[in-house]
Design an enzyme around this catalytic site. Structure first.
Site, PDB file in Angstrom:
ATOM      1  N   GLU A 120       9.896  -7.074  -1.698  1.00 44.25           N
ATOM      2  CA  GLU A 120      10.179  -8.241  -0.862  1.00 44.25           C
ATOM      3  C   GLU A 120       9.526  -9.458  -1.522  1.00 44.25           C
ATOM      4  O   GLU A 120       8.335  -9.414  -1.840  1.00 44.25           O
ATOM      5  CB  GLU A 120       9.610  -8.041   0.543  1.00 44.25           C
ATOM      6  CG  GLU A 120       9.888  -9.199   1.481  1.00 44.25           C
ATOM      7  CD  GLU A 120       9.223  -9.021   2.846  1.00 44.25           C
ATOM      8  OE1 GLU A 120       9.587  -9.747   3.774  1.00 44.25           O
ATOM      9  OE2 GLU A 120       8.326  -8.162   2.963  1.00 44.25           O
ATOM     10  N   ARG A 153       1.790   7.096  -1.024  1.00 43.46           N
ATOM     11  CA  ARG A 153       1.358   5.725  -1.280  1.00 43.46           C
ATOM     12  C   ARG A 153       0.020   5.751  -1.997  1.00 43.46           C
ATOM     13  O   ARG A 153      -0.821   6.614  -1.756  1.00 43.46           O
ATOM     14  CB  ARG A 153       1.229   4.987   0.059  1.00 43.46           C
ATOM     15  CG  ARG A 153       0.688   3.558  -0.045  1.00 43.46           C
ATOM     16  CD  ARG A 153       0.474   2.991   1.343  1.00 43.46           C
ATOM     17  NE  ARG A 153      -0.283   1.745   1.297  1.00 43.46           N
ATOM     18  CZ  ARG A 153       0.172   0.576   1.712  1.00 43.46           C
ATOM     19  NH1 ARG A 153       1.389   0.492   2.209  1.00 43.46           N
ATOM     20  NH2 ARG A 153      -0.572  -0.512   1.650  1.00 43.46           N
ATOM     21  N   LYS A 187      -0.094  -6.917   2.553  1.00 43.45           N
ATOM     22  CA  LYS A 187       0.185  -8.309   2.191  1.00 43.45           C
ATOM     23  C   LYS A 187      -0.373  -9.263   3.236  1.00 43.45           C
ATOM     24  O   LYS A 187      -0.881 -10.340   2.918  1.00 43.45           O
ATOM     25  CB  LYS A 187       1.693  -8.515   2.050  1.00 43.45           C
ATOM     26  CG  LYS A 187       2.289  -7.950   0.780  1.00 43.45           C
ATOM     27  CD  LYS A 187       3.767  -8.315   0.701  1.00 43.45           C
ATOM     28  CE  LYS A 187       4.413  -7.712  -0.528  1.00 43.45           C
ATOM     29  NZ  LYS A 187       5.851  -8.038  -0.614  1.00 43.45           N
TER      30      LYS A 187
END
Length: 755
Positions: A195, A415, A425
């Site tokens: 993103e 992850r 983020k």
């Protein structure tokens, strides 16, 4: 002409590889699938080490035919079978006695027999150990000479490199042994969909590298796709920086796309779902919707008519005051055990202009809807996702089935998490917005730019990520392993310089030193002359650090690095116990191997030989807790002080450095040159992987949960300079303050040295 062998060959044919590089008549080729050793030379194959050595010796004019040659050749064949210490010593005695009067075994030059016997000794750890015990000086001289030859070192380095490559490939192959489901050579398409709302961090690096790894493994394609479905967060600048970050990782996509390229398509497919009765519009408030989904309660609008849903969706598209109240939900289930299937939102309103499409759209698909749609349309065969999305995999497949799209395989992996590290983020944005860091490339940040600025190399990052592989284990990793890999990458090539801390710096008069400055050129790296040369200035007055000066005993012999030994003659002590000056007598005939202290120093600056002001920077973690829980507020765990600066001097050699150059300040560690600020060159310390250097300095906490930075001073030892303030956080005693119980003793009372 090549010499083919495996690193697993036992005993290892050291003689064969050594003579191959010495004569340069054959290239070394390591193949772990072969057994033994094979030499292809002028159309003839040789398959034993003796045959190989003699063939190469003949090609290189090293053969010598004599009774002595036959004797020592037989001895070389016998040595690997000898295990008794007394028998090995007898052989070494024989060799040593002969070499007492001869440079080499047979003639006055190296021959095949020298290499055969050297190789036999080299292959036996026990024999090498007995040889180096100092009893066979002539044999050791001969053995060391052969081993020190540049060609021999090249051969030995090739073995080390082959073993390392084998270990790395084996580990990587084991990690990826499962491969991809139903993957076909030449047909695999993967995608990396960041993103564009922030900078890539080390977690993204794993996803990007895995996608590229599998694309290359199957001779397929990698798509870099920007998931730009939320105009509130996204900016064009982030797209540019993400591409730069990927370039830093040597990742190049076969194509670059955007989810926004397919907004017309996703809109049409949303209409298709509504008309099929598989989606409905809903204006339930967010908090109530979350509660209903949690309890498995149907929305009041779940059974609205197709006409009403189309009407409301049209209002949403227009961005009217009434339309912005609504969202579009997939009609999957009300009370499925998998809550990801409880009618998820697939479209919502956002009136903020999109950075690519402007104000054309007022509605945007969610990631959960757009991702499977665009994956299918773009031809993605395998969607690699972290296993935090595993519960949403069923939702992914439902979207594809409901729209009758081409299926895509999901392949998930764990992850990447590190202790004391934030990868969110939103939380990283908080640090930037509150100016607790200097930007997204701050060395304390886990962003690709941050860790690169701190000295992480792309090679180390790649090795670490591929070694992790597609593990399913969810763990918080220590940073030590990745920095240890990085140290192995930079150590062989980092130039060596010196830096001296300026606080309480000590001038030293060196008796016997040149009266005027003398300059010598020395290698920047003692083990690799190709790194370059540096100028070292020798003067009668030099500078050294307070910590070193305070450690010297009277008349102690120490070694001044790159100069020689010196004897401490006298020292002057200041009013606070600090050393203010030293006098030393140069003692160049002294043996540096006998001294305990090897000291870095710098010549006192003059007009012709100035020193450079520098700042050495080191960092702590940004948070004081290894892992933040969901209900933890990051503000309560911010490390109060996480940047440490020390003023220092270095010599003029540093003036040639460029930003981003990595060096080693000897006895201090590895540093990366970060440019100049306020007229001073700044060097950031690169972690070396040692656990002690990576431990959080924020050990203590106050009642608010924040680490409290304190400085403590220890009493000065008698005759020794005051100890530097500690950077560690004060920790309360586990058992509290304990009373001191007087003890009756017949021993003489001794006054504390600290009083």
């Amino acid at each position: 002409m090549s010499l083919t062998l495996s690193t697993k060959t036992t005993p290892f044919p050291y003689a064969a590889i050594a003579i191959a590089t010495y004569t340069q008549k054959a290239d070394l080729n390591y193949d772990e699938s072969v057994t033994g050793v094979t030499l292809d030379l002028d159309g003839v194959q040789y398959t034993t080490e003796d045959e190989v050595v003699y063939a190469l010796a003949k090609a290189g004019a090293l053969d010598a035919d004599s009774p002595k040659a036959a004797t020592y050749s037989a001895l070389a064949r016998t040595l690997p079978t000898v295990t008794g210490v007394s028998d090995i010593l007898s052989i070494l005695d024989l060799i040593n006695n002969h070499l007492a009067y001869h440079t080499f075994l047979v003639t006055n030059v190296i021959t095949a027999v020298d290499w055969l016997l050297w190789g036999a000794i080299r292959a036996s750890i026990r024999t090498v150990g007995l040889l180096k015990n100092g009893q066979h000086v002539h044999a050791l001289r001969w053995f060391s000479h052969l081993e020190s030859l540049e060609t021999t070192q090249t051969a030995l380095a090739s073995v080390t490199a082959a073993k390392a490559n084998k270990a790395r490939n084996t580990k990587t192959a084991a990690s990826f042994a499962l491969g991809l489901q139903n993957a076909k050579q030449g047909e695999v398409v993967t995608r990396f969909p960041p993103e564009p709302s922030g900078y890539l961090h080390i977690g993204h690096a794993k996803a990007a590298m895995l996608n590229q790894y599998f694309a290359k493994m199957y001779n397929g394609k990698l798509i870099i796709r920007f998931d730009d479905t939320n105009p509130t967060k996204e900016k064009t600048e982030f797209e540019e920086t993400i591409l730069e970050d990927l370039s830093l990782l040597n990742i190049q996509g076969d194509s670059i796309t955007h989810t926004s390229d397919y907004f017309d398509t996703t809109y049409d497919l949303a209409i298709q779902l509504i008309k099929a009765g598989k989606a409905y519009t809903d204006d339930t408030e967010q908090a109530l919707m979350r509660e209903e989904r949690g309890k498995g309660v149907a929305s009041a609008h779940r059974d609205d008519s197709v006409e009403d849903n189309l009407k409301h969706f049209s209002e949403m598209k227009a961005g009217t005051p009434d339309g912005v109240r609504w969202c579009l939900r997939a009609k999957i289930s009300v009370d499925d055990q998998n809550k990801a299937l409880r009618d998820p939102v697939i479209y919502r309103c956002n009136l903020i202009p999109h950075h690519r499409t402007g104000d054309r759209w007022k509605i945007y698909p969610t990631y959960d809807f757009a991702c499977p749609v665009v994956d299918s349309i773009e031809g993605v065969t395998h969607a690699l996702r972290t296993n935090e999305y595993r519960e949403r995999n069923a939702q992914y497949y439902w979207m594809i089935d409901a729209l009758a799209l081409r299926p895509v395989h999901i392949w998930d992996f764990s992850r990447l998490n590190f202790i004391y590290t934030l990868l969110s983020k939103r939380k990283l944005h908080w640090f930037v917005d509150n100016k607790l860091v200097k930007g997204w490339d701050d060395p304390r940040f886990p962003t690709i730019r941050g860790i690169r600025r701190r000295g992480m190399t792309v090679e180390a990052l790649s090795q670490f990520m591929l070694a992790q592989g597609p593990s399913q284990a969810i763990v918080s990793l220590e940073w030590d392993s990745i920095w240890a890999i990085n140290k192995k990458v930079i150590d062989p090539i980092a130039p060596r310089l010196w830096a001296i801390i300026t606080d309480n710096i000590v001038p030293v008069t060196v008796n016997g030193a040149p009266e005027s400055a003398e300059v010598k050129q020395l290698p920047l790296h003692k083990k690799d002359s190709t790194v370059g040369q540096k100028n070292v200035v020798y003067t009668k007055t030099i500078l050294m650090e307070q910590e070193d000066a305070a450690s010297f005993e009277d008349n102690e012999e120490i070694t001044l690095m790159d100069w020689g030994n010196a004897l401490v003659q006298s020292k002057t002590i200041g009013p606070h116990g600090e050393i203010t000056s030293l006098t030393m007598n140069l003692h160049l005939e002294g043996d540096f191997r006998q001294t305990k202290k090897k000291i870095t120093w710098l010549a006192q600056p003059t007009d012709g030989h100035r020193l450079i002001d520098i700042t050495l920077l080191d960092y702590d973690y940004l948070i004081t807790k290894k892992k933040l829980e969901e209900d933890d507020d990051v503000k309560d765990f911010v490390t109060p002080v996480s940047e440490f600066r020390e003023a220092a001097f270095t010599d003029a050699n540093a003036a040639a450095l460029k930003k981003g150059d990595i060096i080693q300040f000897e006895r201090k560690g590895y540093y990366i040159f970060d440019g100049a600020e306020d007229g001073k060159l700044e060097f950031i310390k690169i972690p070396d992987g040692r656990a002690a250097n990576l431990a959080s300095k924020a050990a203590g906490k106050d009642t608010a949960g924040r680490g409290v930075l304190v400085t403590t001073s220890k009493p000065a030892l008698s005759g020794v300079g005051s100890q530097p303030a500690s950077r560690m956080y004060e920790v309360a005693k586990v058992c509290g303050e304990q009373p001191v119980t007087p003890v009756s003793s017949t021993m003489y009372e001794v006054k504390s040295v600290y009083e």
